[in-house]
Scaffold this active site. Structure first.
Site, PDB file in Angstrom:
ATOM      1  CE1 TYR A 193      11.216  76.559   8.838  1.00 13.34           C
ATOM      2  CE2 TYR A 193      10.753  77.802   6.834  1.00 13.34           C
ATOM      3  CZ  TYR A 193      11.665  77.195   7.702  1.00 13.34           C
ATOM      4  OH  TYR A 193      13.012  77.248   7.434  1.00 13.34           O
ATOM      5  CB  CYS A 194       7.598  78.559  13.909  1.00 14.98           C
ATOM      6  SG  CYS A 194       5.822  78.620  14.215  1.00 14.98           S
ATOM      7  CB  THR A 195       8.718  74.472  16.779  1.00 21.58           C
ATOM      8  OG1 THR A 195      10.011  75.077  16.762  1.00 21.58           O
ATOM      9  CG2 THR A 195       8.818  73.044  17.310  1.00 21.58           C
TER      10      THR A 195
END
Length: 287
Positions: free
Chosen positions: A183-185
């Site tokens: 996951y990331c922004t």
């Protein structure tokens, strides 16, 4: 009354003439008085821009006129006004700088060989069905200090370039046979990260589609996310609700805080998790 808005988006698709796309984007943004950061590469486009609501809407309409960008997933958020100091539109080898442009292949459907996409509900189903799911933070460590998924693996990386050497070092090999949710922004870093992990033998790799932003829109602080989200504009951080947990710790006094600032110290200016009292105290201290 003015209504500032910020849009975040990316598209992985072959772009035969990135410089032409750069010039087009520059002209459109300048004509609409928009500011922000747009990166174009042969693999696609990655952008965060902001301005007045009407101008941003017109920009999005113009963006969708280009056939490869017609179905772009636009993430909207509230701005505060003057969210970016200037407009930067550049051509680079990668739209996310992992330092591995030769490993990335894209077609009209996006990244080839990436992780399986999961929407927020899909993530919850996977966690309910499996007892060994690993959340893997695809951001820089400073971002993870103020917010992350519960129990996530947070790699000790200062820049995105640090991920490839870390994966190649073998330090994460114990995760290769477990289900890993990256996951990331907004999702763009995990498009590449999940591909890099699969190439290195991670057997079951997923990516949170739409990133933390889409997850927060759906679940707020009533799901698996804990804390605040670091963002790349004047706001610095955003919360999904008034009930956001405070998981960060001030680097000076150790008190809980979600505040991130450009922090002056003897090594120069760098991003740091620092509470407002310590930040103000340093600013008021004699040089």
């Amino acid at each position: 009354m003015s209504t500032p808005k910020i849009v975040l988006f990316y598209v992985f698709t072959p772009l035969p003439d990135p410089e032409a796309i750069r010039l087009w984007q520059l002209a459109v943004c300048e004509s609409l008085d928009l500011r922000g950061r747009i990166i174009v590469s042969p693999h696609g486009i990655n952008a965060t821009v902001g301005g007045e609501l009407d101008s941003v809407k017109r920009y999005v309409r113009k963006l969708r006129e280009y056939p490869a960008f017609r179905d772009v997933d636009i993430k909207w958020s509230e701005g505060v006004g003057d969210d970016f100091p200037k407009l930067v539109v550049r051509v680079r080898p990668e739209i996310v700088t992992f330092g591995a442009p030769d490993e990335l292949d894209v077609d009209e459907n996006g990244v080839i060989g990436g992780g399986e996409r999961l929407d927020p509900d899909g993530v919850h189903r996977l966690v309910a069905e499996r007892g060994d799911v690993v959340f893997f933070d695809g951001r820089n460590q400073i971002e993870a200090q103020i917010g992350r998924f519960a129990g996530a693996v947070v790699p000790d990386v200062e820049t995105t370039r640090d991920f490839v050497p870390l994966l190649d070092s073998g330090a994460l090999d114990h995760l290769k046979d477990r289900p890993v949710v990256t996951y990331c922004t907004g999702g763009v870093r995990c498009e590449v990260l999940s591909m890099l992990m699969r190439k290195r033998g991670f057997s079951e790799v997923y990516q949170l589609d739409g990133g933390i932003v889409r997850y927060g829109e759906q679940y707020g602080d009533n799901g698996l996310w804990e804390g605040s989200l670091y963002v790349f504009d004047k706001r610095m951080t955003v919360d999904f609700s008034d009930d956001a947990a405070v998981v960060g710790r001030c680097r000076e006094c150790g008190r809980p805080t979600s505040n991130v600032d450009n922090y002056p110290d003897r090594l120069g200016r760098e991003l740091a998790v620092v509470c407002p009292d310590c930040f103000d105290g340093l600013a008021d201290s004699p040089a």
